[in-house]
Design a protein around this motif. Sequence first.
Motif, PDB file in Angstrom:
ATOM      1  N   GLU A  19      -0.770   4.643  10.536  1.00 35.92           N
ATOM      2  CA  GLU A  19      -0.433   5.972  11.050  1.00 35.92           C
ATOM      3  C   GLU A  19       1.035   6.347  10.820  1.00 35.92           C
ATOM      4  O   GLU A  19       1.338   7.467  10.427  1.00 35.92           O
ATOM      5  N   HIS A  20       1.948   5.411  11.050  1.00 38.35           N
ATOM      6  CA  HIS A  20       3.365   5.739  10.891  1.00 38.35           C
ATOM      7  C   HIS A  20       3.716   6.045   9.429  1.00 38.35           C
ATOM      8  O   HIS A  20       4.568   6.883   9.152  1.00 38.35           O
ATOM      9  N   MET A  21       3.050   5.404   8.504  1.00 41.48           N
ATOM     10  CA  MET A  21       3.290   5.677   7.086  1.00 41.48           C
ATOM     11  C   MET A  21       2.635   6.988   6.657  1.00 41.48           C
ATOM     12  O   MET A  21       3.173   7.698   5.809  1.00 41.48           O
ATOM     13  N   LYS A  22       1.494   7.309   7.244  1.00 41.96           N
ATOM     14  CA  LYS A  22       0.840   8.581   6.939  1.00 41.96           C
ATOM     15  C   LYS A  22       1.750   9.746   7.317  1.00 41.96           C
ATOM     16  O   LYS A  22       1.910  10.694   6.542  1.00 41.96           O
ATOM     17  N   ASP A  23       2.314   9.682   8.516  1.00 46.04           N
ATOM     18  CA  ASP A  23       3.187  10.752   8.984  1.00 46.04           C
ATOM     19  C   ASP A  23       4.358  10.964   8.035  1.00 46.04           C
ATOM     20  O   ASP A  23       4.673  12.080   7.655  1.00 46.04           O
ATOM     21  N   TYR A  24       4.997   9.880   7.663  1.00 43.58           N
ATOM     22  CA  TYR A  24       6.158   9.980   6.775  1.00 43.58           C
ATOM     23  C   TYR A  24       5.773  10.512   5.405  1.00 43.58           C
ATOM     24  O   TYR A  24       6.415  11.396   4.869  1.00 43.58           O
ATOM     25  N   PHE A  25       4.707   9.982   4.854  1.00 44.40           N
ATOM     26  CA  PHE A  25       4.269  10.386   3.524  1.00 44.40           C
ATOM     27  C   PHE A  25       3.898  11.863   3.470  1.00 44.40           C
ATOM     28  O   PHE A  25       4.243  12.571   2.545  1.00 44.40           O
ATOM     29  N   LEU A  26       3.205  12.338   4.477  1.00 43.52           N
ATOM     30  CA  LEU A  26       2.746  13.728   4.470  1.00 43.52           C
ATOM     31  C   LEU A  26       3.865  14.719   4.775  1.00 43.52           C
ATOM     32  O   LEU A  26       3.805  15.862   4.349  1.00 43.52           O
ATOM     33  N   LYS A  27       4.863  14.308   5.497  1.00 45.57           N
ATOM     34  CA  LYS A  27       5.989  15.210   5.761  1.00 45.57           C
ATOM     35  C   LYS A  27       6.910  15.261   4.571  1.00 45.57           C
ATOM     36  O   LYS A  27       7.528  16.197   4.273  1.00 45.57           O
ATOM     37  N   GLN A  78       0.824  -1.207   0.000  1.00 42.80           N
ATOM     38  CA  GLN A  78       0.000   0.000   0.000  1.00 42.80           C
ATOM     39  C   GLN A  78       0.860   1.260   0.000  1.00 42.80           C
ATOM     40  O   GLN A  78       0.558   2.230  -0.695  1.00 42.80           O
ATOM     41  N   PHE A  79       1.940   1.231   0.769  1.00 43.35           N
ATOM     42  CA  PHE A  79       2.844   2.376   0.841  1.00 43.35           C
ATOM     43  C   PHE A  79       3.531   2.614  -0.503  1.00 43.35           C
ATOM     44  O   PHE A  79       3.625   3.744  -0.974  1.00 43.35           O
ATOM     45  N   THR A  80       3.963   1.541  -1.145  1.00 43.20           N
ATOM     46  CA  THR A  80       4.587   1.651  -2.462  1.00 43.20           C
ATOM     47  C   THR A  80       3.613   2.221  -3.475  1.00 43.20           C
ATOM     48  O   THR A  80       3.962   3.095  -4.271  1.00 43.20           O
ATOM     49  N   GLU A  81       2.382   1.761  -3.436  1.00 39.38           N
ATOM     50  CA  GLU A  81       1.363   2.266  -4.355  1.00 39.38           C
ATOM     51  C   GLU A  81       1.084   3.744  -4.117  1.00 39.38           C
ATOM     52  O   GLU A  81       0.949   4.523  -5.063  1.00 39.38           O
ATOM     53  N   ALA A  82       1.033   4.148  -2.852  1.00 41.27           N
ATOM     54  CA  ALA A  82       0.799   5.568  -2.540  1.00 41.27           C
ATOM     55  C   ALA A  82       1.959   6.435  -3.026  1.00 41.27           C
ATOM     56  O   ALA A  82       1.751   7.528  -3.554  1.00 41.27           O
ATOM     57  N   ILE A  83       3.179   5.942  -2.880  1.00 39.16           N
ATOM     58  CA  ILE A  83       4.343   6.701  -3.343  1.00 39.16           C
ATOM     59  C   ILE A  83       4.361   6.772  -4.863  1.00 39.16           C
ATOM     60  O   ILE A  83       4.656   7.824  -5.446  1.00 39.16           O
ATOM     61  N   GLN A  84       4.039   5.683  -5.521  1.00 39.82           N
ATOM     62  CA  GLN A  84       4.029   5.689  -6.986  1.00 39.82           C
ATOM     63  C   GLN A  84       2.971   6.641  -7.534  1.00 39.82           C
ATOM     64  O   GLN A  84       3.195   7.304  -8.539  1.00 39.82           O
ATOM     65  N   ARG A  85       1.834   6.718  -6.869  1.00 35.62           N
ATOM     66  CA  ARG A  85       0.782   7.641  -7.311  1.00 35.62           C
ATOM     67  C   ARG A  85       1.081   9.073  -6.901  1.00 35.62           C
ATOM     68  O   ARG A  85       0.636  10.015  -7.533  1.00 35.62           O
ATOM     69  N   TRP A  86       1.817   9.220  -5.802  1.00 33.64           N
ATOM     70  CA  TRP A  86       2.151  10.518  -5.224  1.00 33.64           C
ATOM     71  C   TRP A  86       0.902  11.371  -5.040  1.00 33.64           C
ATOM     72  O   TRP A  86       0.830  12.532  -5.404  1.00 33.64           O
ATOM     73  N   ASP A  87      -0.090  10.748  -4.428  1.00 35.89           N
ATOM     74  CA  ASP A  87      -1.380  11.390  -4.230  1.00 35.89           C
ATOM     75  C   ASP A  87      -1.724  11.352  -2.744  1.00 35.89           C
ATOM     76  O   ASP A  87      -1.836  10.272  -2.155  1.00 35.89           O
ATOM     77  N   ALA A  88      -1.904  12.509  -2.144  1.00 31.40           N
ATOM     78  CA  ALA A  88      -2.209  12.584  -0.715  1.00 31.40           C
ATOM     79  C   ALA A  88      -3.587  12.022  -0.395  1.00 31.40           C
ATOM     80  O   ALA A  88      -3.873  11.722   0.762  1.00 31.40           O
ATOM     81  N   LYS A  89      -4.434  11.857  -1.385  1.00 28.80           N
ATOM     82  CA  LYS A  89      -5.768  11.310  -1.154  1.00 28.80           C
ATOM     83  C   LYS A  89      -5.723   9.816  -0.811  1.00 28.80           C
ATOM     84  O   LYS A  89      -6.631   9.309  -0.172  1.00 28.80           O
ATOM     85  N   THR A  90      -4.670   9.126  -1.241  1.00 22.94           N
ATOM     86  CA  THR A  90      -4.562   7.692  -0.953  1.00 22.94           C
ATOM     87  C   THR A  90      -3.982   7.415   0.427  1.00 22.94           C
ATOM     88  O   THR A  90      -3.951   6.269   0.856  1.00 22.94           O
ATOM     89  N   VAL A  91      -3.567   8.453   1.129  1.00 21.38           N
ATOM     90  CA  VAL A  91      -2.887   8.267   2.399  1.00 21.38           C
ATOM     91  C   VAL A  91      -3.813   7.751   3.505  1.00 21.38           C
ATOM     92  O   VAL A  91      -3.353   7.138   4.453  1.00 21.38           O
ATOM     93  N   HIS A  92      -5.100   7.962   3.379  1.00 14.81           N
ATOM     94  CA  HIS A  92      -6.029   7.501   4.418  1.00 14.81           C
ATOM     95  C   HIS A  92      -6.048   5.988   4.563  1.00 14.81           C
ATOM     96  O   HIS A  92      -6.475   5.463   5.583  1.00 14.81           O
ATOM     97  N   GLN A  93      -5.570   5.259   3.579  1.00 15.45           N
ATOM     98  CA  GLN A  93      -5.539   3.796   3.629  1.00 15.45           C
ATOM     99  C   GLN A  93      -4.314   3.262   4.371  1.00 15.45           C
ATOM    100  O   GLN A  93      -4.271   2.093   4.716  1.00 15.45           O
ATOM    101  N   LEU A  94      -3.343   4.124   4.620  1.00 13.88           N
ATOM    102  CA  LEU A  94      -2.082   3.695   5.214  1.00 13.88           C
ATOM    103  C   LEU A  94      -2.146   3.695   6.738  1.00 13.88           C
ATOM    104  O   LEU A  94      -2.930   4.443   7.330  1.00 13.88           O
TER     105      LEU A  94
END
Length: 92
Positions: free
Chosen positions: A84-92, A66-82
Amino acid sequence: WWNEIAPFKSLDFSRDRLVECYYWTLGIYFEPHYSCARMITAKVFALITIMDDIYDVYSTLEESRQFTEAIQRWDAKTVHQLPEHMKDYFLK
């Protein structure tokens, strides 16, 4: 900048290797006029180290996918599926 990224409560498992990352960069850009390049490269190395810890130490296989898919899409809308620790990293 490091205090805003590294000490997440949800990323307490990650390694704090900022100085080590800077020394690696110093081996690449050793001349004084490359100070900006050293800082940028050290930041990238530090962020990659945290991402490596997320993948290797803390996440399950499904969370990693899921994290790889969110990074590949680079879309903050997909972050709700991750988690908590991955959300923090992705959004920062």
